[in-house]
Design a protein around this motif. Structure first.
Motif, PDB file in Angstrom:
ATOM      1  N   SER A 137      -0.639 -10.914  15.133  1.00 56.83           N
ATOM      2  CA  SER A 137      -1.577 -10.151  14.310  1.00 56.83           C
ATOM      3  C   SER A 137      -2.776  -9.751  15.156  1.00 56.83           C
ATOM      4  CB  SER A 137      -2.049 -10.993  13.115  1.00 56.83           C
ATOM      5  OG  SER A 137      -2.904 -12.043  13.553  1.00 56.83           O
ATOM      6  N   PHE A 152      -2.734  -4.114   5.403  1.00 54.52           N
ATOM      7  CA  PHE A 152      -2.203  -5.220   6.196  1.00 54.52           C
ATOM      8  C   PHE A 152      -3.272  -5.962   6.985  1.00 54.52           C
ATOM      9  CE2 PHE A 152      -1.879  -1.212   8.433  1.00 54.52           C
ATOM     10  CZ  PHE A 152      -2.610  -1.468   9.580  1.00 54.52           C
ATOM     11  N   ASP A 205      -5.737  -7.712   6.226  1.00 49.51           N
ATOM     12  CA  ASP A 205      -6.141  -9.037   5.764  1.00 49.51           C
ATOM     13  C   ASP A 205      -5.145 -10.124   6.147  1.00 49.51           C
ATOM     14  OD1 ASP A 205      -4.127  -8.323   4.069  1.00 49.51           O
ATOM     15  OD2 ASP A 205      -5.286  -8.508   2.208  1.00 49.51           O
ATOM     16  N   ARG A 206      -4.040  -9.734   6.780  1.00 50.88           N
ATOM     17  CA  ARG A 206      -3.130 -10.733   7.332  1.00 50.88           C
ATOM     18  C   ARG A 206      -3.475 -11.059   8.784  1.00 50.88           C
ATOM     19  NH1 ARG A 206       0.303  -7.390   4.305  1.00 50.88           N
ATOM     20  NH2 ARG A 206       1.112  -6.285   6.117  1.00 50.88           N
TER      21      ARG A 206
END
Length: 393
Positions: free
Chosen positions: A54, A198, A200-201
Motif C-alpha cells: 500500500s 482505496f 484509506d487502506r
C-alpha cells in the motif's frame, strides 16, 4: 530513564549538531521505530522490484518530525539505489506540473507508447492514458521508484486524485512504486475529498509527541556522538520542559551546546538554568505566531475554552472538548442552539492546527494537547484579556 554520559574532549568543540528549524533532519531521529521499520520493509520490497502492499500516509501537527521522517526515507532509499522524487504538495497545482516533477528529464518528452517496462513485461500502452501515467512509466522503466510528497494537505484535489489513481494502477500491475504522503492532521480528510476510495487502506501513521525515553535520546545521543554529555537531572528536566515536542528538544540541545560553561564537563542543571532565558525567548516567539494564527482565524476564545477544559490534564474525552467548543459557538450565536456543523468544523480546524491531538485508549476517544505548554500560554493570555476588559473569569 537517563544515564550519565561519558565524554571525549577531543570532540567537544565545533558547530552544534542540533537542528531547531522547520524541515531539518535532526542529528538523531529519536523514536519513530515502528514508522521507520515499516518504511524500510516497503523499501526492501521495492529493491526486490516487488510492489509494496500500500501507500504510506504520515500525518501530525507541525514540529513533530514529519519532514524529518520524509528526509530519512529519502536517504534510506538512496542506500537501496532506489530512484526518488521529492515533491511538495503546494507546488503541484496541475497534472502537467505533477508529471514534470515526476520526470527526470530536463524537457517534456510528450507521451511515449509501446515500450516494455523493465523485466515485468508490462507495456505502457496498457496503462491509463495521460501525462502522469506516462511520466511515471518512464521512471519505473528505469527501476524501483519512491515518490515523497511533503505538505500533501496542500495538494489540489484533481492533482491528488490523479496521483493516487495512477500509483494504484501501477500497484495493480505489481510494478515497483511506493508513494509516501506527509501532512497536517487534516490530511486524511483531504484525501477523502479526492474521491479515491482505496486510499484509506494505506498504512496510516499518526505522528504525535515523543515518549519520554525517545525525547531523552533526541538530546542525549547527539551529545554523546559529539563528545559531550549531560547529567541525568538536567536531561530529565529538559524532557519534562519539552513535553516530548521535537522542536523544543532540538532547541534545548542547540542552546546547551553553545551555552555550557565547560563543554568538557557534563551539561548540568545549572547550565539549563543559564540557557533558560534564551529558550523562553524562542518559545515566546513560537507561541506568538500560534496565537496570531488562532486570532486571525477567530479561534482564540474557542482555544481558551478548550484549554480550560484540560486544566493540566493529560487527556480529555472528545465529547468534553466538543462541549467546550459548543459553549463558545452558542454564545457567538446570541444564545441560539449551536450549529452542529459549525462545532464539527471548529473541532476539525483545531486538530488541523495541531492544537488538539486525537488518541484512542481502550476503545475510547480522547484528545491530548498538541503542546501542553501552548495551552497554558493561551490560558495566561485569556486571563490578561479578562483583566484588560475588567471581566471576572
Amino acid at each position: 530513564m537517563a544515564v550519565l554520559l561519558s565524554h571525549r574532549t577531543d570532540w567537544a568543540t565545533g558547530a552544534s549538531p542540533f537542528q531547531p528549524g522547520s524541515g531539518k533532519i535532526p542529528p538523531y531521529l529519536a523514536g519513530r521505530v515502528r514508522e521507520r521499520a515499516l518504511i524500510r520493509t516497503f523499501l526492501k520490497a521495492l529493491k526486490r522490484r516487488d510492489s509494496p502492499a500500500s501507500d504510506i500516509i504520515l500525518y501530525g501537527p507541525r514540529g513533530n518530525g514529519k519532514t524529518a521522517l520524509i528526509e530519512w526515507a529519502r536517504r534510506e532509499a538512496k542506500t537501496f539505489n532506489i530512484q526518488v522524487a521529492d515533491l511538495l504538495g503546494v507546488h503541484l497545482e496541475s497534472e502537467e506540473r505533477l508529471a514534470a516533477s515526476l520526470s527526470d528529464e530536463r524537457r517534456w518528452l510528450g507521451m511515449l507508447r509501446g515500450f516494455t517496462l523493465g523485466p515485468v513485461g508490462i507495456r505502457l500502452g496498457s496503462l491509463p492514458s495521460g501525462p502522469v501515467p506516462s511520466a511515471l512509466g518512464r521512471r519505473v522503466r528505469k527501476g524501483p521508484f519512491l515518490i515523497l510528497v511533503d505538505e500533501a494537505h496542500m495538494l489540489g484535489v484533481e492533482t491528488g486524485r490523479s496521483l493516487l489513481n495512477t500509483v494504484q494502477a501501477f500497484r495493480r500491475m505489481e510494478l515497483p512504486v511506493l508513494l509516501i504522503l506527509a501532512g497536517t492532521p487534516d490530511l486524511p480528510r483531504h484525501l477523502s475529498a479526492m474521491g479515491a476510495s482505496f486510499w484509506d487502506r494505506s498504512k496510516q501513521l499518526p505522528l504525535g509527541r515523543l515518549e519520554p525515553d525517545s525525547a531523552a535520546d533526541a538530546v542525549r545521543i547527539p551529545l554523546e556522538e559529539h563528545g559531550r554529555s549531560i547529567t541525568p537531572e538536567a536531561l530529565d528536566h529538559l524532557v519534562r520542559e519539552s513535553h516530548g515536542y521535537p522542536f523544543f528538544l532540538q532547541l534545548w540541545g542547540d542552546l546547551l551546546w553553545t551555552g555550557c560553561s565547560d563543554p568538557s564537563a557534563p551539561a548540568s542543571r545549572g547550565d539549563v538554568e543559564r540557557t533558560r532565558p534564551l529558550f523562553e525567548q524562542e518559545r515566546e516567539l513560537f507561541y506568538d505566531k500560534r496565537l496570531d494564527e488562532l486570532e486571525r482565524a477567530g479561534l482564540f476564545e474557542v482555544a481558551a475554552a478548550v484549554a480550560a477544559e484540560f486544566a493540566g490534564a493529560e487527556r480529555v474525552l472528545r465529547e468534553r472538548v466538543r462541549i467546550a467548543i459548543r459553549s463558545v459557538v452558542e454564545r457567538d450565536g446570541n444564545g441560539e442552539a449551536p450549529d452542529s456543523a459549525a462545532v464539527r468544523e471548529t473541532e476539525r480546524v483545531l486538530r488541523h492546527r495541531g492544537y488538539i491531538w486525537p488518541v484512542v485508549q481502550q476503545g475510547v476517544g480522547y484528545y491530548e494537547p498538541g503542546i501542553p505548554s501552548l495551552m497554558r500560554h493561551v490560558t495566561l493570555n485569556e486571563m490578561k484579556n479578562w483583566e484588560a476588559r475588567g471581566d471576572a473569569p
